[in-house]
Write a protein that holds these residues in place. Structure first.
Motif, PDB file in Angstrom:
ATOM      1  N   ILE A   1       0.853  -1.176   0.000  1.00  0.00           N
ATOM      2  CA  ILE A   1       0.000   0.000   0.000  1.00  0.00           C
ATOM      3  C   ILE A   1       0.897   1.237   0.000  1.00  0.00           C
ATOM      4  CG2 ILE A   1      -0.347  -0.397   2.497  1.00  0.00           C
ATOM      5  CD1 ILE A   1      -2.650   1.589   0.094  1.00  0.00           C
ATOM      6  N   SER A   2       0.883   1.951  -1.126  1.00  0.00           N
ATOM      7  CA  SER A   2       1.788   3.087  -1.344  1.00  0.00           C
ATOM      8  C   SER A   2       1.020   4.386  -1.528  1.00  0.00           C
ATOM      9  CB  SER A   2       2.654   2.824  -2.579  1.00  0.00           C
ATOM     10  OG  SER A   2       3.412   1.652  -2.432  1.00  0.00           O
ATOM     11  N   ALA A   3      -0.103   4.528  -0.851  1.00  0.00           N
ATOM     12  CA  ALA A   3      -0.923   5.731  -0.992  1.00  0.00           C
ATOM     13  C   ALA A   3      -1.564   6.091   0.341  1.00  0.00           C
ATOM     14  CB  ALA A   3      -1.994   5.513  -2.059  1.00  0.00           C
ATOM     15  N   ASP A   4      -2.027   7.309   0.429  1.00  0.00           N
ATOM     16  CA  ASP A   4      -2.620   7.830   1.659  1.00  0.00           C
ATOM     17  C   ASP A   4      -4.061   7.344   1.817  1.00  0.00           C
ATOM     18  OD1 ASP A   4      -2.673   9.371   3.986  1.00  0.00           O
ATOM     19  OD2 ASP A   4      -3.347  11.177   2.932  1.00  0.00           O
ATOM     20  N   THR A   5      -4.521   7.340   3.057  1.00  0.00           N
ATOM     21  CA  THR A   5      -5.920   7.107   3.435  1.00  0.00           C
ATOM     22  C   THR A   5      -6.486   5.800   2.887  1.00  0.00           C
ATOM     23  OG1 THR A   5      -6.607   8.552   1.597  1.00  0.00           O
ATOM     24  CG2 THR A   5      -6.489   9.536   3.786  1.00  0.00           C
ATOM     25  N   ALA A   6      -5.911   4.695   3.328  1.00  0.00           N
ATOM     26  CA  ALA A   6      -6.402   3.367   2.944  1.00  0.00           C
ATOM     27  C   ALA A   6      -6.903   2.632   4.183  1.00  0.00           C
ATOM     28  CB  ALA A   6      -5.298   2.560   2.265  1.00  0.00           C
ATOM     29  N   ALA A   7      -7.969   1.869   4.017  1.00  0.00           N
ATOM     30  CA  ALA A   7      -8.546   1.122   5.132  1.00  0.00           C
ATOM     31  C   ALA A   7      -8.751  -0.331   4.733  1.00  0.00           C
ATOM     32  CB  ALA A   7      -9.878   1.732   5.554  1.00  0.00           C
ATOM     33  N   PHE A   8      -8.452  -1.233   5.682  1.00  0.00           N
ATOM     34  CA  PHE A   8      -8.607  -2.673   5.464  1.00  0.00           C
ATOM     35  C   PHE A   8      -9.429  -3.226   6.625  1.00  0.00           C
ATOM     36  CE2 PHE A   8      -4.765  -1.258   3.417  1.00  0.00           C
ATOM     37  CZ  PHE A   8      -4.759  -1.927   2.205  1.00  0.00           C
ATOM     38  N   ILE A   9     -10.587  -3.769   6.317  1.00  0.00           N
ATOM     39  CA  ILE A   9     -11.514  -4.254   7.333  1.00  0.00           C
ATOM     40  C   ILE A   9     -11.748  -5.749   7.115  1.00  0.00           C
ATOM     41  CG2 ILE A   9     -13.728  -3.857   8.473  1.00  0.00           C
ATOM     42  CD1 ILE A   9     -12.004  -1.335   8.288  1.00  0.00           C
ATOM     43  N   HIS A  10     -11.511  -6.559   8.151  1.00  0.00           N
ATOM     44  CA  HIS A  10     -11.704  -8.019   8.061  1.00  0.00           C
ATOM     45  C   HIS A  10     -10.957  -8.599   6.856  1.00  0.00           C
ATOM     46  CE1 HIS A  10     -14.626  -8.106  11.300  1.00  0.00           C
ATOM     47  NE2 HIS A  10     -15.321  -7.156  10.716  1.00  0.00           N
ATOM     48  N   CYS A  11      -9.687  -8.258   6.743  1.00  0.00           N
ATOM     49  CA  CYS A  11      -8.862  -8.780   5.653  1.00  0.00           C
ATOM     50  C   CYS A  11      -7.754  -9.673   6.206  1.00  0.00           C
ATOM     51  CB  CYS A  11      -8.242  -7.636   4.847  1.00  0.00           C
ATOM     52  SG  CYS A  11      -9.433  -6.719   3.844  1.00  0.00           S
ATOM     53  N   LYS A  12      -7.233 -10.527   5.341  1.00  0.00           N
ATOM     54  CA  LYS A  12      -6.164 -11.439   5.719  1.00  0.00           C
ATOM     55  C   LYS A  12      -4.989 -11.233   4.777  1.00  0.00           C
ATOM     56  CE  LYS A  12      -6.086 -16.144   7.537  1.00  0.00           C
ATOM     57  NZ  LYS A  12      -6.825 -17.423   7.571  1.00  0.00           N
ATOM     58  N   PHE A  13      -3.782 -11.225   5.357  1.00  0.00           N
ATOM     59  CA  PHE A  13      -2.552 -11.049   4.586  1.00  0.00           C
ATOM     60  C   PHE A  13      -1.637 -12.226   4.913  1.00  0.00           C
ATOM     61  CE2 PHE A  13      -4.412  -7.040   5.820  1.00  0.00           C
ATOM     62  CZ  PHE A  13      -4.478  -6.316   4.634  1.00  0.00           C
ATOM     63  N   ILE A  14      -1.360 -13.058   3.922  1.00  0.00           N
ATOM     64  CA  ILE A  14      -0.606 -14.285   4.154  1.00  0.00           C
ATOM     65  C   ILE A  14       0.680 -14.263   3.328  1.00  0.00           C
ATOM     66  CG2 ILE A  14      -0.623 -16.802   3.999  1.00  0.00           C
ATOM     67  CD1 ILE A  14      -2.551 -15.743   6.046  1.00  0.00           C
ATOM     68  N   GLY A  15       1.797 -14.508   3.990  1.00  0.00           N
ATOM     69  CA  GLY A  15       3.091 -14.598   3.322  1.00  0.00           C
ATOM     70  C   GLY A  15       4.133 -15.082   4.310  1.00  0.00           C
ATOM     71  N   SER A  16       5.387 -14.905   3.958  1.00  0.00           N
ATOM     72  CA  SER A  16       6.456 -15.285   4.879  1.00  0.00           C
ATOM     73  C   SER A  16       7.354 -14.082   5.138  1.00  0.00           C
ATOM     74  CB  SER A  16       7.243 -16.478   4.327  1.00  0.00           C
ATOM     75  OG  SER A  16       7.708 -16.213   3.013  1.00  0.00           O
TER      76      SER A  16
END
Length: 367
Positions: free
Chosen positions: A190-205
């Motif tokens: 995410i490379s921008a201003d004013t972002a929202a993430f609600i009930h999200c999943k981020f999977i990696g290592s």
């Protein structure tokens, strides 16, 4: 420091220099010089505090002007890929567009351009709607050069006022072996201003969530990784999130990149939960003035007693701001923490534990 801050800093410094020269050439008054110096010092202090932000007032748009549907089966109507749906939006978008993504696993690499503001991506649920890819930093891109960490993202957002709900972003590249180079594998950048993430999943290592720049809000999200799995130079509030480490060796939860006293950036984790495997640092000082706070957060026994790492540079111990406030669990004890971290008082913690940390009252409403 972003371009706005750089330009503002340069302008103010030039004005101060002109003011100082004027004082010397016209009156050579020591009192006037003193006033100019004090003004400069106060300006530096204000930029280093959390009471000032370089960002302009945010005015969000939540009422949709258009809705788009994405479904893996073409017979259901709409688009069959998320990138196709994004490409259908005007390049200079100025109203809220909601993209509904049906359940399924979408194997694609997605990017939203910087001019395409006010985009919402909404899935069926984080378990049912999954976007997945497997790029790594050392993989060759279309230009014949390595993608780098920045280019490895499964999903990349470059536009302001982005919202994601009920969806999983995954980079399925395998966990790298100890010491293996070029295996950074970003799930979300995410490379921008004013972002929202609600009930999200981020999977990696390694390097799961690239919290690159801008103000961001993460609410009730699940973030999984091994080394530096939340990293970047954003000004971000994580509220009620589950942070899960998956490693058989040493790992680090955060790597915050604040490199200057003048940068109003940092990560704040409030009412979160830290679990997983391996031995985990709460954070590494990627930036000289790295700033991370955990408040009211449960920490499992995987947290190393020292808590924090200075990135191999002892000078950073004098400039970083790493703190805890009323955390709980077997990994939360501050007794064994490095001497240069802090157990915050109520007054010290106050700027970090509400939406005011990211000026949220301006742009987070009824999300």
């Amino acid at each position: 420091m972003n371009s706005i801050m750089k330009q503002t800093t340069f302008t103010i410094l030039i004005l101060l220099m002109i003011n100082s020269c004027s004082c010397i050439s016209h009156s050579k008054s020591s009192n006037e010089l003193k006033v100019a110096e004090e003004g400069y010092i106060n300006w530096v202090k204000s930029w280093g505090s959390l009471k000032h932000t370089p960002f302009q007032e945010a005015k969000n748009k939540l009422k949709p002007c258009k809705t788009i549907k994405v479904h893996k089966k073409s017979k259901k109507g709409g688009f069959t890929s998320i990138q196709q749906a994004i490409n259908s939006i005007p390049i200079f978008n100025q109203c809220r567009v909601v993209i509904y993504v049906a359940k399924g696993t979408y194997r694609e690499k997605v990017e939203i351009p910087s001019t395409m503001a006010y985009i919402t991506i909404q899935g069926a649920s984080m378990k049912k709607t999954i976007i997945v890819w497997d790029d790594t930093a050392n993989r060759t891109g279309n230009n014949g050069k390595p993608l780098g960490t920045y280019g490895s993202a499964t999903f990349a957002v470059n536009s302001p006022y982005f919202i994601a709900k009920n969806i999983t972003f995954k980079n399925k590249a395998p966990i790298p072996r100890s010491g293996e180079l070029g295996k950074q594998a970003v799930a979300m950048r995410i490379s921008a201003d004013t972002a929202a993430f609600i009930h999200c999943k981020f999977i990696g290592s390694q390097d799961t969530l690239y919290d690159h720049q801008g103000r961001h809000y993460f609410k009730n999200c699940h973030i999984q990784g091994s080394v530096d799995f939340i990293f970047g130079n954003g000004l971000s509030l994580y509220e009620g999130c589950h942070l899960h480490a998956k490693t058989n060796a040493f790992g680090a939860l955060t790597a915050q990149k604040r490199d200057s006293l003048l940068e109003d950036t940092g990560f704040s984790f409030v009412n979160c939960k830290v679990t997983g495997s391996g031995a985990l640092y709460l954070g590494r000082a990627w930036g000289t003035f790295s700033r991370v706070v955990f408040a009211y957060t449960y920490m499992d026994k995987i947290i190393l007693p020292r808590g924090w790492y200075d990135w191999g540079d002892k000078n950073r111990q004098m400039t970083v701001f790493f703190g805890q406030f009323k955390c709980s669990g077997p990994g939360a004890s501050h007794g064994g923490r490095v001497s240069w971290s802090r157990e915050l008082t109520q007054e010290e913690a106050e700027p970090f534990i509400s939406l005011s940390f990211i000026n949220g009252h301006e742009w987070i409403n009824n999300l």
